[in-house]
Design a protein around this motif. Structure first.
Motif, PDB file in Angstrom:
ATOM      1  N   SER A  20       0.845  -1.200   0.000  1.00 41.16           N
ATOM      2  CA  SER A  20       0.000   0.000   0.000  1.00 41.16           C
ATOM      3  C   SER A  20       0.882   1.251   0.000  1.00 41.16           C
ATOM      4  CB  SER A  20      -0.892   0.014   1.242  1.00 41.16           C
ATOM      5  OG  SER A  20      -0.098   0.231   2.401  1.00 41.16           O
ATOM      6  N   SER A  21       0.299   2.367  -0.379  1.00 45.79           N
ATOM      7  CA  SER A  21       1.054   3.625  -0.380  1.00 45.79           C
ATOM      8  C   SER A  21       1.469   3.999   1.043  1.00 45.79           C
ATOM      9  CB  SER A  21       0.234   4.749  -1.031  1.00 45.79           C
ATOM     10  OG  SER A  21      -0.988   4.923  -0.356  1.00 45.79           O
ATOM     11  N   ASP A  22       0.642   3.654   2.049  1.00 46.05           N
ATOM     12  CA  ASP A  22       1.015   3.918   3.443  1.00 46.05           C
ATOM     13  C   ASP A  22       2.263   3.134   3.830  1.00 46.05           C
ATOM     14  OD1 ASP A  22      -1.112   5.658   3.784  1.00 46.05           O
ATOM     15  OD2 ASP A  22      -2.393   4.166   4.778  1.00 46.05           O
ATOM     16  N   LEU A  23       2.324   1.867   3.418  1.00 44.94           N
ATOM     17  CA  LEU A  23       3.497   1.063   3.744  1.00 44.94           C
ATOM     18  C   LEU A  23       4.723   1.561   2.994  1.00 44.94           C
ATOM     19  CD1 LEU A  23       4.934  -1.219   5.160  1.00 44.94           C
ATOM     20  CD2 LEU A  23       4.080  -2.781   3.397  1.00 44.94           C
ATOM     21  N   ILE A  24       4.559   1.928   1.745  1.00 44.22           N
ATOM     22  CA  ILE A  24       5.694   2.474   0.977  1.00 44.22           C
ATOM     23  C   ILE A  24       6.240   3.716   1.672  1.00 44.22           C
ATOM     24  CG2 ILE A  24       6.346   3.599  -1.195  1.00 44.22           C
ATOM     25  CD1 ILE A  24       4.424   1.610  -2.605  1.00 44.22           C
ATOM     26  N   GLU A  25       5.345   4.568   2.149  1.00 51.34           N
ATOM     27  CA  GLU A  25       5.765   5.783   2.861  1.00 51.34           C
ATOM     28  C   GLU A  25       6.474   5.428   4.169  1.00 51.34           C
ATOM     29  OE1 GLU A  25       3.468   9.387   5.061  1.00 51.34           O
ATOM     30  OE2 GLU A  25       2.811   8.942   3.009  1.00 51.34           O
ATOM     31  N   ALA A  26       5.928   4.469   4.931  1.00 51.30           N
ATOM     32  CA  ALA A  26       6.543   4.056   6.192  1.00 51.30           C
ATOM     33  C   ALA A  26       7.925   3.443   5.956  1.00 51.30           C
ATOM     34  CB  ALA A  26       5.637   3.071   6.927  1.00 51.30           C
ATOM     35  N   MET A  27       8.053   2.617   4.935  1.00 55.92           N
ATOM     36  CA  MET A  27       9.349   2.003   4.626  1.00 55.92           C
ATOM     37  C   MET A  27      10.347   3.055   4.143  1.00 55.92           C
ATOM     38  SD  MET A  27       9.372  -1.150   5.503  1.00 55.92           S
ATOM     39  CE  MET A  27      10.741  -1.903   4.660  1.00 55.92           C
ATOM     40  N   SER A  28       9.870   4.060   3.412  1.00 56.92           N
ATOM     41  CA  SER A  28      10.751   5.151   2.971  1.00 56.92           C
ATOM     42  C   SER A  28      11.286   5.910   4.180  1.00 56.92           C
ATOM     43  CB  SER A  28      10.012   6.106   2.041  1.00 56.92           C
ATOM     44  OG  SER A  28       9.713   5.471   0.824  1.00 56.92           O
ATOM     45  N   ARG A  29      10.416   6.188   5.156  1.00 58.17           N
ATOM     46  CA  ARG A  29      10.862   6.870   6.381  1.00 58.17           C
ATOM     47  C   ARG A  29      11.886   6.019   7.130  1.00 58.17           C
ATOM     48  NH1 ARG A  29       5.413   8.149   6.899  1.00 58.17           N
ATOM     49  NH2 ARG A  29       5.143   6.529   8.477  1.00 58.17           N
ATOM     50  N   TYR A  30      11.609   4.733   7.246  1.00 60.25           N
ATOM     51  CA  TYR A  30      12.530   3.821   7.921  1.00 60.25           C
ATOM     52  C   TYR A  30      13.898   3.819   7.226  1.00 60.25           C
ATOM     53  CZ  TYR A  30      14.494  -0.615   9.579  1.00 60.25           C
ATOM     54  OH  TYR A  30      15.316  -1.584  10.093  1.00 60.25           O
ATOM     55  N   ASN A  31      13.896   3.735   5.899  1.00 55.64           N
ATOM     56  CA  ASN A  31      15.158   3.751   5.154  1.00 55.64           C
ATOM     57  C   ASN A  31      15.885   5.081   5.319  1.00 55.64           C
ATOM     58  OD1 ASN A  31      15.967   1.327   3.421  1.00 55.64           O
ATOM     59  ND2 ASN A  31      13.749   1.359   3.221  1.00 55.64           N
ATOM     60  N   GLU A  32      15.147   6.190   5.362  1.00 54.09           N
ATOM     61  CA  GLU A  32      15.772   7.498   5.605  1.00 54.09           C
ATOM     62  C   GLU A  32      16.435   7.530   6.973  1.00 54.09           C
ATOM     63  OE1 GLU A  32      12.947  10.690   4.981  1.00 54.09           O
ATOM     64  OE2 GLU A  32      12.453   9.931   2.975  1.00 54.09           O
ATOM     65  N   GLU A  33      15.782   6.935   7.981  1.00 52.72           N
ATOM     66  CA  GLU A  33      16.377   6.868   9.322  1.00 52.72           C
ATOM     67  C   GLU A  33      17.677   6.072   9.299  1.00 52.72           C
ATOM     68  OE1 GLU A  33      13.561   5.314  12.141  1.00 52.72           O
ATOM     69  OE2 GLU A  33      12.041   6.799  11.610  1.00 52.72           O
ATOM     70  N   LEU A  34      17.678   4.961   8.579  1.00 51.45           N
ATOM     71  CA  LEU A  34      18.893   4.153   8.457  1.00 51.45           C
ATOM     72  C   LEU A  34      20.016   4.950   7.794  1.00 51.45           C
ATOM     73  CD1 LEU A  34      17.297   0.808   7.205  1.00 51.45           C
ATOM     74  CD2 LEU A  34      18.421   1.121   9.417  1.00 51.45           C
ATOM     75  N   VAL A  35      19.673   5.668   6.735  1.00 46.89           N
ATOM     76  CA  VAL A  35      20.670   6.476   6.018  1.00 46.89           C
ATOM     77  C   VAL A  35      21.164   7.609   6.910  1.00 46.89           C
ATOM     78  CG1 VAL A  35      21.018   8.059   4.072  1.00 46.89           C
ATOM     79  CG2 VAL A  35      19.831   5.890   3.707  1.00 46.89           C
ATOM     80  N   ASP A  36      20.239   8.313   7.560  1.00 43.02           N
ATOM     81  CA  ASP A  36      20.615   9.424   8.441  1.00 43.02           C
ATOM     82  C   ASP A  36      21.515   8.972   9.583  1.00 43.02           C
ATOM     83  OD1 ASP A  36      19.140  11.128   6.838  1.00 43.02           O
ATOM     84  OD2 ASP A  36      17.429  11.265   8.224  1.00 43.02           O
ATOM     85  N   ALA A  37      21.297   7.752  10.076  1.00 41.25           N
ATOM     86  CA  ALA A  37      22.120   7.204  11.153  1.00 41.25           C
ATOM     87  C   ALA A  37      23.465   6.696  10.635  1.00 41.25           C
ATOM     88  CB  ALA A  37      21.373   6.083  11.861  1.00 41.25           C
ATOM     89  N   GLY A  38      23.601   6.616   9.304  1.00 45.35           N
ATOM     90  CA  GLY A  38      24.853   6.163   8.704  1.00 45.35           C
ATOM     91  C   GLY A  38      25.074   4.664   8.796  1.00 45.35           C
ATOM     92  N   VAL A  39      24.001   3.877   8.928  1.00 42.38           N
ATOM     93  CA  VAL A  39      24.167   2.427   9.066  1.00 42.38           C
ATOM     94  C   VAL A  39      23.742   1.642   7.830  1.00 42.38           C
ATOM     95  CG1 VAL A  39      23.978   2.500  11.584  1.00 42.38           C
ATOM     96  CG2 VAL A  39      21.930   2.083  10.220  1.00 42.38           C
ATOM     97  N   ARG A  40      22.961   2.245   6.945  1.00 43.73           N
ATOM     98  CA  ARG A  40      22.481   1.493   5.781  1.00 43.73           C
ATOM     99  C   ARG A  40      23.547   1.434   4.692  1.00 43.73           C
ATOM    100  NH1 ARG A  40      17.751   2.952   1.563  1.00 43.73           N
ATOM    101  NH2 ARG A  40      19.529   3.486   0.290  1.00 43.73           N
ATOM    102  N   ILE A  41      23.823   0.226   4.230  1.00 45.78           N
ATOM    103  CA  ILE A  41      24.751   0.019   3.122  1.00 45.78           C
ATOM    104  C   ILE A  41      23.955  -0.119   1.831  1.00 45.78           C
ATOM    105  CG2 ILE A  41      26.472  -1.539   2.129  1.00 45.78           C
ATOM    106  CD1 ILE A  41      27.211  -2.313   5.027  1.00 45.78           C
TER     107      ILE A  41
END
Length: 130
Positions: A20-41
Protein backbone atom coordinates in the motif's frame (compact mmCIF):
# COMPACT_ATOMS: atom_id res chain seq x y z
CA UNK A 1 29.52 -5.56 12.19
CA UNK A 2 27.37 -6.08 9.14
CA UNK A 3 23.93 -7.62 9.31
CA UNK A 4 21.35 -8.44 6.68
CA UNK A 5 17.69 -7.89 7.44
CA UNK A 6 16.07 -10.45 5.17
CA UNK A 7 12.42 -9.74 4.38
CA UNK A 8 10.66 -13.05 3.88
CA UNK A 9 8.19 -13.40 1.02
CA UNK A 10 4.44 -13.90 1.40
CA UNK A 11 1.64 -15.08 -0.87
CA UNK A 12 1.00 -11.41 -1.72
CA UNK A 13 4.62 -10.57 -2.61
CA UNK A 14 4.89 -13.79 -4.64
CA UNK A 15 1.74 -12.74 -6.53
CA UNK A 16 3.58 -9.53 -7.49
CA UNK A 17 1.26 -7.32 -5.43
CA UNK A 18 2.78 -4.00 -4.45
CA UNK A 19 2.48 -2.73 -0.89
CA UNK A 20 0.00 0.00 0.00
CA UNK A 21 1.05 3.63 -0.38
CA UNK A 22 1.02 3.92 3.44
CA UNK A 23 3.50 1.06 3.74
CA UNK A 24 5.69 2.47 0.98
CA UNK A 25 5.76 5.78 2.86
CA UNK A 26 6.54 4.06 6.19
CA UNK A 27 9.35 2.00 4.63
CA UNK A 28 10.75 5.15 2.97
CA UNK A 29 10.86 6.87 6.38
CA UNK A 30 12.53 3.82 7.92
CA UNK A 31 15.16 3.75 5.15
CA UNK A 32 15.77 7.50 5.60
CA UNK A 33 16.38 6.87 9.32
CA UNK A 34 18.89 4.15 8.46
CA UNK A 35 20.67 6.48 6.02
CA UNK A 36 20.61 9.42 8.44
CA UNK A 37 22.12 7.20 11.15
CA UNK A 38 24.85 6.16 8.70
CA UNK A 39 24.17 2.43 9.07
CA UNK A 40 22.48 1.49 5.78
CA UNK A 41 24.75 0.02 3.12
CA UNK A 42 22.10 -1.20 0.68
CA UNK A 43 18.39 -1.98 0.47
CA UNK A 44 16.59 -3.75 -2.36
CA UNK A 45 13.30 -5.49 -3.07
CA UNK A 46 13.19 -8.59 -5.25
CA UNK A 47 10.85 -9.70 -8.01
CA UNK A 48 8.62 -12.71 -7.24
CA UNK A 49 10.19 -16.16 -7.63
CA UNK A 50 8.13 -16.66 -10.80
CA UNK A 51 10.74 -14.43 -12.48
CA UNK A 52 13.66 -16.35 -11.00
CA UNK A 53 15.41 -19.64 -11.22
CA UNK A 54 17.16 -21.98 -8.85
CA UNK A 55 20.45 -23.75 -9.51
CA UNK A 56 20.96 -26.95 -7.50
CA UNK A 57 23.86 -29.31 -7.15
CA UNK A 58 22.20 -32.68 -6.43
CA UNK A 59 25.29 -34.84 -7.11
CA UNK A 60 28.87 -33.83 -6.28
CA UNK A 61 30.99 -33.33 -9.37
CA UNK A 62 28.06 -33.43 -11.79
CA UNK A 63 26.43 -30.60 -13.70
CA UNK A 64 24.08 -28.30 -11.77
CA UNK A 65 20.34 -28.51 -12.40
CA UNK A 66 18.39 -25.36 -13.30
CA UNK A 67 14.75 -25.03 -12.20
CA UNK A 68 12.56 -22.11 -13.17
CA UNK A 69 10.23 -20.46 -10.64
CA UNK A 70 7.80 -19.98 -9.19
CA UNK A 71 8.84 -21.83 -6.06
CA UNK A 72 6.56 -23.10 -3.32
CA UNK A 73 6.50 -22.07 0.33
CA UNK A 74 6.71 -18.26 0.12
CA UNK A 75 7.91 -18.01 3.76
CA UNK A 76 11.08 -19.81 2.67
CA UNK A 77 11.72 -17.22 -0.06
CA UNK A 78 13.17 -13.71 0.12
CA UNK A 79 11.20 -10.64 -0.96
CA UNK A 80 13.95 -8.12 -0.22
CA UNK A 81 16.80 -7.18 2.08
CA UNK A 82 18.55 -4.35 3.87
CA UNK A 83 22.26 -4.53 4.59
CA UNK A 84 23.40 -2.50 7.62
CA UNK A 85 26.72 -1.83 9.36
CA UNK A 86 26.33 -1.39 13.12
CA UNK A 87 28.41 -1.63 16.29
CA UNK A 88 26.71 -4.66 17.84
CA UNK A 89 24.14 -7.41 17.44
CA UNK A 90 21.93 -5.53 19.89
CA UNK A 91 21.97 -2.45 17.63
CA UNK A 92 21.08 -4.66 14.64
CA UNK A 93 18.16 -6.13 16.58
CA UNK A 94 17.02 -2.62 17.52
CA UNK A 95 16.99 -1.54 13.86
CA UNK A 96 15.18 -4.75 12.83
CA UNK A 97 12.52 -4.17 15.51
CA UNK A 98 11.92 -0.65 14.16
CA UNK A 99 11.10 -1.85 10.63
CA UNK A 100 7.42 -1.55 9.76
CA UNK A 101 5.61 -4.81 8.93
CA UNK A 102 7.28 -5.33 5.53
CA UNK A 103 4.18 -6.98 4.05
CA UNK A 104 1.72 -4.58 5.68
CA UNK A 105 -0.89 -7.28 6.10
CA UNK A 106 0.21 -8.86 9.35
CA UNK A 107 2.22 -11.48 7.44
CA UNK A 108 5.61 -9.81 7.50
CA UNK A 109 8.64 -11.68 8.73
CA UNK A 110 12.24 -10.50 8.99
CA UNK A 111 15.25 -12.74 9.42
CA UNK A 112 18.36 -11.10 10.86
CA UNK A 113 21.70 -12.63 9.86
CA UNK A 114 25.24 -11.48 10.55
CA UNK A 115 27.57 -11.22 7.53
CA UNK A 116 31.00 -12.83 7.75
CA UNK A 117 33.78 -10.27 8.13
CA UNK A 118 37.33 -10.85 6.92
CA UNK A 119 38.75 -14.13 5.72
CA UNK A 120 36.33 -16.97 6.47
CA UNK A 121 39.24 -19.45 6.44
CA UNK A 122 40.82 -17.80 9.50
CA UNK A 123 37.57 -18.25 11.46
CA UNK A 124 36.94 -21.83 10.33
CA UNK A 125 40.01 -24.10 10.14
CA UNK A 126 37.97 -26.87 8.43
CA UNK A 127 37.56 -24.66 5.34
CA UNK A 128 41.27 -23.85 4.98
CA UNK A 129 42.38 -27.46 5.55
CA UNK A 130 40.21 -28.52 2.61
Amino acid sequence: MRFMLIVKASNHSEAGEFPSSDLIEAMSRYNEELVDAGVRIMAEGLHPSSNGLRISYPKPGEEPVVSEGPFTEPRELIAGFILIDVKSKEEAIDWAMRMPDPMGRGEGQIELRQVFEGPVEAENPEISSG
